[in-house]
Design an enzyme around this catalytic site. Structure first.
Site, mmCIF file in Angstrom:
data_model
loop_
_atom_site.group_PDB
_atom_site.id
_atom_site.type_symbol
_atom_site.label_atom_id
_atom_site.label_comp_id
_atom_site.label_asym_id
_atom_site.label_seq_id
_atom_site.Cartn_x
_atom_site.Cartn_y
_atom_site.Cartn_z
ATOM 1 N N ASP A 14 13.615 13.690 11.335
ATOM 2 C CA ASP A 14 12.749 13.740 10.139
ATOM 3 C C ASP A 14 11.271 13.830 10.535
ATOM 4 O O ASP A 14 10.432 13.113 10.008
ATOM 5 C CB ASP A 14 12.993 12.506 9.273
ATOM 6 C CG ASP A 14 12.517 12.703 7.834
ATOM 7 O OD1 ASP A 14 12.336 13.879 7.430
ATOM 8 O OD2 ASP A 14 12.317 11.700 7.119
ATOM 9 N N LYS B 14 7.599 -3.764 6.668
ATOM 10 C CA LYS B 14 8.517 -3.044 5.786
ATOM 11 C C LYS B 14 9.534 -4.037 5.239
ATOM 12 O O LYS B 14 10.117 -4.819 5.993
ATOM 13 C CB LYS B 14 9.234 -1.935 6.549
ATOM 14 C CG LYS B 14 8.384 -0.719 6.831
ATOM 15 C CD LYS B 14 9.226 0.406 7.402
ATOM 16 C CE LYS B 14 8.423 1.687 7.562
ATOM 17 N NZ LYS B 14 9.264 2.808 8.034
ATOM 18 N N PHE C 185 0.811 -1.220 0.000
ATOM 19 C CA PHE C 185 0.000 0.000 0.000
ATOM 20 C C PHE C 185 0.840 1.264 0.000
ATOM 21 O O PHE C 185 0.299 2.365 -0.129
ATOM 22 C CB PHE C 185 -0.964 0.015 1.192
ATOM 23 C CG PHE C 185 -0.304 0.081 2.533
ATOM 24 C CD1 PHE C 185 -0.020 1.296 3.126
ATOM 25 C CD2 PHE C 185 0.036 -1.086 3.203
ATOM 26 C CE1 PHE C 185 0.581 1.363 4.369
ATOM 27 C CE2 PHE C 185 0.631 -1.031 4.449
ATOM 28 C CZ PHE C 185 0.914 0.191 5.033
ATOM 29 N N ALA C 186 2.175 1.145 0.083
ATOM 30 C CA ALA C 186 3.025 2.338 0.054
ATOM 31 C C ALA C 186 4.468 1.922 -0.149
ATOM 32 O O ALA C 186 4.825 0.747 -0.060
ATOM 33 C CB ALA C 186 2.879 3.135 1.353
ATOM 34 N N PHE D 279 13.689 3.273 0.284
ATOM 35 C CA PHE D 279 14.011 2.279 -0.750
ATOM 36 C C PHE D 279 13.327 0.958 -0.452
ATOM 37 O O PHE D 279 13.715 -0.088 -0.966
ATOM 38 C CB PHE D 279 15.538 2.080 -0.834
ATOM 39 C CG PHE D 279 16.260 3.307 -1.275
ATOM 40 C CD1 PHE D 279 16.436 3.581 -2.616
ATOM 41 C CD2 PHE D 279 16.748 4.212 -0.338
ATOM 42 C CE1 PHE D 279 17.101 4.721 -3.022
ATOM 43 C CE2 PHE D 279 17.413 5.352 -0.736
ATOM 44 C CZ PHE D 279 17.587 5.618 -2.082
#
Length: 581
Positions: free
Chosen positions: A166, A60, A37-38, A42
């Site tokens: 971030d 992930k 879905f995403a 990388f």
């Protein structure tokens, strides 16, 4: 010389793993890969479930040679295991913290390629998705609520000697859609352990992070710092509330972005107020404090998070108060305006207060005199000099109340006190004008005109106006007939008035009208051709006095009747003419 093989890229996008692929964990658990879905950095991001369970999680996946996911795995294993977070919450005496925990991680082989994976809880949506759905902005209140969650998450990371580096809406997830009080900070691919930090810029690291949000330390080439996380959060708040940043168009030129940020920080708080116009002072003050704390904190020192928590809490309260005040004002304003307008209408237009309704007994209702509405004038073809006014009923068949008549007699320009005094004085009873006459002959003539008018406009009993001519007790032809409004069942309840002659004028009920008119033998005065034509009949004076529905019915019945008569007459004439031939 043999040519050297091209160097392998440092980071490569992971190959796509098909849904349904099973991965065995070292703890002998089996995880089933779901749909992608995403993509993040990388790597690829999939849903997944543990075999035998239905709860979805997030997986992930990256090539084992990639660095970002490896950095995340190291951070999760060091400080973000579930038992570690639970212990921190217990020591701090808090119920919740906006950070994910590690569920599983490891390696697997897919199509002969070694892959790394990490599994964490699944959340509803990203804050960036919520911001875009809301037109690119968030309210000041929602933005500050999210900031409160992120400050708590950063406090945990800083206490564990890590800087996130971030912070942005894409890396903040919502546990429930539309609920900002449980926002979660994710994506630790740029997280940095600060124990070995040295305030020595390195051009190779310059502008690291998301350019429009990253700290001035990162622009210079320093490693991520605690103060840098707070500065980054402040930039995000400006973006969330206003929907833009002064250097947003310069994103492709990091040096220009760095220069614009330096000028912005140097011009605080004026530069901030220029961007966040019409925001509560507590909100702009909170963001200004974040910048102030960030700039005054030494590079290697930790930030005073308690101070930031207090100013954020004050900003939330101020923003909440502004929202509630605005909503209350919006809700109350129409009521105030309506009430004021109503008072103005009562004072300036109506002038007099409405009389209270009086509960009447049956006897009082019987004795009460029926009052007509404002009379309409009827002009006859025979005599235009004598003016007559007949009572006309309203659309619902009722006459105007007596109290309404009394109010109309008081001038509108009179003050309230004068009007009250005027109403307290006894007033003469208004009479029903059926003709201004001073002799018996004129009274008789007026009565005859009434009879003639309604005789020629009436074709059946149901369409008659309640006016009729009653036979006089006197046999004298010069005596005026009596007109009665008195109900047939009551002889004492009505009000009779003399018009100067021996006859009595009153109005009778519809039940007594038809017989009286039926006995009359006066000629109409309107030609048959007029009666047969709807257009011409509508123009006859007095027809307009009938209510609209009754008038239409009366005209239709009359014209139909006389058209049939004319047709029959013409037929007879044709037959007689042919017989003569």
């Amino acid at each position: 010389m043999p040519q050297k093989k091209p160097a392998k890229k440092l980071h490569e996008l992971a190959p796509e793993v098909k849904a349904g692929f099973k991965i065995d964990d070292i703890s002998k658990r089996t995880f089933i890969v779901g749909k992608q879905f995403a993509t993040g950095g990388f790597g690829r991001i999939h849903t997944c479930t543990e075999q035998g369970k239905s709860q979805e999680m997030v997986m992930k996946i990256e090539p084992s040679t990639n660095g970002p996911l490896l950095t995340e795995v190291v951070v999760f294993n060091r400080i973000l295991k579930k038992e570690m977070i639970d212990t921190y919450k217990k020591n701090k005496k808090i119920q919740w913290i906006g950070l994910p925990h590690l569920i599983a991680n490891g390696y697997f082989t897919y199509n002969s390629e070694k892959m790394r994976y990490m599994i964490i809880p699944k959340y509803a949506m990203s804050l960036e998705g919520a911001r875009e759905a809301n037109g690119g902005k968030l309210s000041a209140k929602d933005s500050m609520v999210v900031a409160n969650c992120i400050i708590g998450a950063l406090e945990y990371l800083h206490d564990s000697d890590y800087a996130h580096a971030d912070v942005k809406a894409a890396n903040i997830l919502l546990e429930k859609q539309g609920v900002y009080s449980t926002s979660v900070l994710v994506d630790f691919g740029l997280a940095h352990r600060t124990t070995n930090n040295v305030d020595k810029p390195d051009k190779k690291r310059a502008h690291n992070g998301t350019c429009i949000f990253t700290s001035t330390d990162a622009h210079r080439g320093n490693n991520p710092s605690f103060r840098g996380d707070v500065e980054i959060l402040a930039y995000n708040l400006i973006m969330w509330i206003s929907g833009t940043l002064p250097w947003l168009a310069l994103e492709s030129s990091p040096d220009k972005v760095f220069e614009a940020k330096q000028k912005f920080v140097a011009g605080l708080p004026g530069t901030l107020q220029n961007v966040l116009t019409s925001q509560p002072a507590a909100v702009t003050g909170c963001i200004s404090t974040m910048f102030d704390v960030s700039m005054k904190t030494q590079y290697k020192d930790k930030v005073d998070m308690e101070k930031l928590k207090k100013v954020v809490a004050g900003a939330i309260q101020s923003a909440s108060g502004a929202v509630s005040k605005e909503s209350k004002t919006t809700a109350k304003t129409p009521k105030k305006v309506t009430r004021k307008a109503k008072e103005e209408v009562e004072d300036d237009v109506d002038d007099e207060p409405k009389p209270k309704k009086k509960v009447e007994t049956k006897s009082e209702k019987t004795k009460k005199t029926v009052r007509p509405k404002t009379p309409k004038r009827i002009e006859t073809e025979e005599d235009e000099e004598d003016e007559m006014e007949l009572p006309t009923s309203s659309t619902n068949g009722k006459y105007k109340d007596e109290s309404d008549e009394e109010e109309e007699l008081i001038p509108r320009s009179t003050t309230r006190s004068a009007r009250a005094a005027a109403r307290s004085q006894p007033r003469p009873q208004p009479s029903i004008r059926l003709g201004v006459t001073t002799s018996t002959a004129s009274s008789s003539r007026a009565a005859r005109k009434i009879e003639q008018k309604y005789k020629r406009l009436s074709t059946n009993k149901s369409s008659l106006v309640p006016v009729s001519i009653a036979d006089s007790d006197d046999d004298d032809d010069d005596a005026p007939p009596a007109v009665s409004t008195e109900p047939s069942t009551s002889s004492a309840g009505g009000t009779k008035r003399s018009s100067g002659g021996g006859g009595e004028i009153a109005l009778k009920t519809p039940a007594l009208v038809a017989p009286a008119i039926k006995k009359a033998k006066y000629k109409s005065g309107i030609s048959s051709a007029t009666k047969a034509s709807p257009t011409e009949l509508r123009r006859v004076p007095g027809v307009r006095n009938f209510p609209k529905g009754r008038r239409t019915m009366l005209i239709k019945e009359t014209t139909t009747k006389y058209q049939e008569k004319r047709a029959a007459t013409e037929t007879n004439h044709d037959d007689s003419s042919s017989s003569d031939l």
